[in-house]
Design an enzyme around this catalytic site. Structure first.
Site, PDB file in Angstrom:
ATOM      1  N   GLY A 144      -2.029   4.131   1.124  1.00 54.04           N
ATOM      2  CA  GLY A 144      -1.190   4.463  -0.014  1.00 54.04           C
ATOM      3  C   GLY A 144      -1.957   4.784  -1.278  1.00 54.04           C
ATOM      4  CD  GLN A 182      10.070  -1.871   8.725  1.00 47.01           C
ATOM      5  OE1 GLN A 182      10.742  -1.249   9.548  1.00 47.01           O
ATOM      6  NE2 GLN A 182       8.980  -1.367   8.185  1.00 47.01           N
ATOM      7  CD  GLU A 208      -1.950   0.914  14.111  1.00 45.75           C
ATOM      8  OE1 GLU A 208      -1.467   1.229  13.013  1.00 45.75           O
ATOM      9  OE2 GLU A 208      -1.375   0.118  14.900  1.00 45.75           O
ATOM     10  CB  SER A 262       4.863  -6.636  -5.194  1.00 45.25           C
ATOM     11  OG  SER A 262       3.961  -6.900  -4.151  1.00 45.25           O
ATOM     12  CG  HIS A 307       4.989   2.558  11.977  1.00 41.52           C
ATOM     13  ND1 HIS A 307       4.638   3.514  12.899  1.00 41.52           N
ATOM     14  CD2 HIS A 307       4.647   1.363  12.539  1.00 41.52           C
ATOM     15  CE1 HIS A 307       4.100   2.930  13.966  1.00 41.52           C
ATOM     16  NE2 HIS A 307       4.104   1.627  13.766  1.00 41.52           N
ATOM     17  CB  SER A 310      -0.926  -0.001   1.217  1.00 42.76           C
ATOM     18  OG  SER A 310      -1.621   1.225   1.329  1.00 42.76           O
ATOM     19  CD  GLN A 311       1.550   4.437   3.177  1.00 36.20           C
ATOM     20  OE1 GLN A 311       2.195   5.355   2.668  1.00 36.20           O
ATOM     21  NE2 GLN A 311       0.278   4.574   3.521  1.00 36.20           N
TER      22      GLN A 311
END
Length: 335
Positions: free
Chosen positions: A134, A86, A195, A53, A108, A27-28
């Protein structure tokens, strides 16, 4: 007062003079990569071998390379893979590809703030985060506008990291709307709290509890669905457009009065006490460490709760009722 940067505060040429690797194309990732590319920045996308992707990024005219190779040939490395991926990426060679003089960028602050990634000395570290999904950031950019965003500096090795961060934000289109200067700590902790207490945890459990209350009292599940889930969007849209007072102005006087007399009985001081506990667990790292331990341990609890949520009666009834509403653009496949 908050500091907010706009186009006039940013020098787009700074990021235009750098080579950027965007790691991740979700998305981002797709929004950052495409918006930067269209802003005149030299961009490549870094993905793991076999990523689904890759074809989509290539179809959109972007160069795709393996993650560490893309990072090694760039001097601005943008980490936009999921939070849970990550740490593994960093330990699997990414840290060796980021050299002194490079800039390391995040969407983030989670992994840096809680110490799962420890950037080396000599590297500029900042975050730029659109405050939207995004696809909205991309759509607004293409329309010549932008969405608001955040910028924060964690490590200023060069002495000009903030200026590069503002330039990067301009390349993504965020300074068109305004970019709030924040910190990794504030971005991470407020994001997690929002959230958990309001946006995801709060709303979803409020809906389920309201639905269950009506069904247990003998009302039809379909009627409970419409009142406790379907109409949430109508209310949230009004709040989004003009704030809580605008929503209260727009609904019936009966609904507005019920808001005042009944809302505080559901969300009250005990609710806020729980929120303060949640915030404390976020701030001291308890949530982050527990979350990462769950994922690294195989995610059994996570998977069980996800399955239980999908099987809840409000979800079953909703899937049936949404067949009556072709105007809703929902998921095109099972998830």
């Amino acid at each position: 007062m908050a500091t907010i940067y706009y186009d006039d505060d940013a020098d787009l040429s700074l990021i235009q003079g750098r080579t950027v690797a965007v790691l991740g194309y979700g998305s981002q990732g797709h929004a950052h990569a495409l918006n930067l590319r269209d802003s005149g920045v030299d961009v490549r996308v870094g993905l793991r071998e076999g990523s689904s992707s890759a074809a989509r990024a290539q179809e959109q005219g972007l160069t795709v390379k393996p993650t560490n190779e893309a990072a090694a040939e760039a001097d601005v490395v943008v980490v936009l893979a999921p939070d849970t991926a990550q740490k593994g990426m960093w330990n699997d060679g990414l840290q060796d590809a980021v050299e002194p003089g490079n800039a390391l960028v995040f969407g983030h602050g989670f992994n840096v703030h809680f110490g799962f990634i420890d950037p080396p000395a000599g590297v500029d570290v900042f975050l730029v985060a659109p405050k939207s999904p995004g696809h909205i950031a991309r759509r607004m950019y293409e329309q010549g506008t932008g969405v608001p965003g955040l910028v924060a500096v964690h490590q200023d090795a060069s002495g000009s990291t903030l200026e590069l961060g503002k330039s990067y934000a301009a390349g993504v289109g965020l300074t068109r709307a305004g970019v709030l200067h924040t910190t990794f700590e504030e971005e991470t902790e407020t994001d997690l709290f929002g959230e958990q207490a309001v946006l995801c945890g709060g709303i979803s459990h409020l809906i389920q509890a309201g639905f269950e209350t009506l069904v247990e009292a003998g009302y039809q599940p379909e009627a409970a669905y419409f009142e406790c889930l379907h109409e949430v969007k109508l209310i949230v849209d009004m709040i989004y457009e003009g704030g809580i007072s605008w929503m209260r102005h727009s609904v019936s006087t009966t609904a507005e009065y019920g808001d005042y007399v009944s809302g505080p009985r559901v969300v009250n001081e005990s609710s806020k006490a729980a929120m303060r506990e949640i915030l404390a667990e976020i701030r001291d790292g308890s949530f982050a460490n527990g979350f990462m331990a769950e994922i690294e341990g195989g995610g059994e609890y996570f998977a069980r709760k996800r399955a239980e949520g999908k099987a809840h009666q409000v979800e079953v009834v909703g899937r049936e009722l949404r067949q009556m509403m072709p105007f809703i653009e929902g998921p095109t496949e099972d998830f």
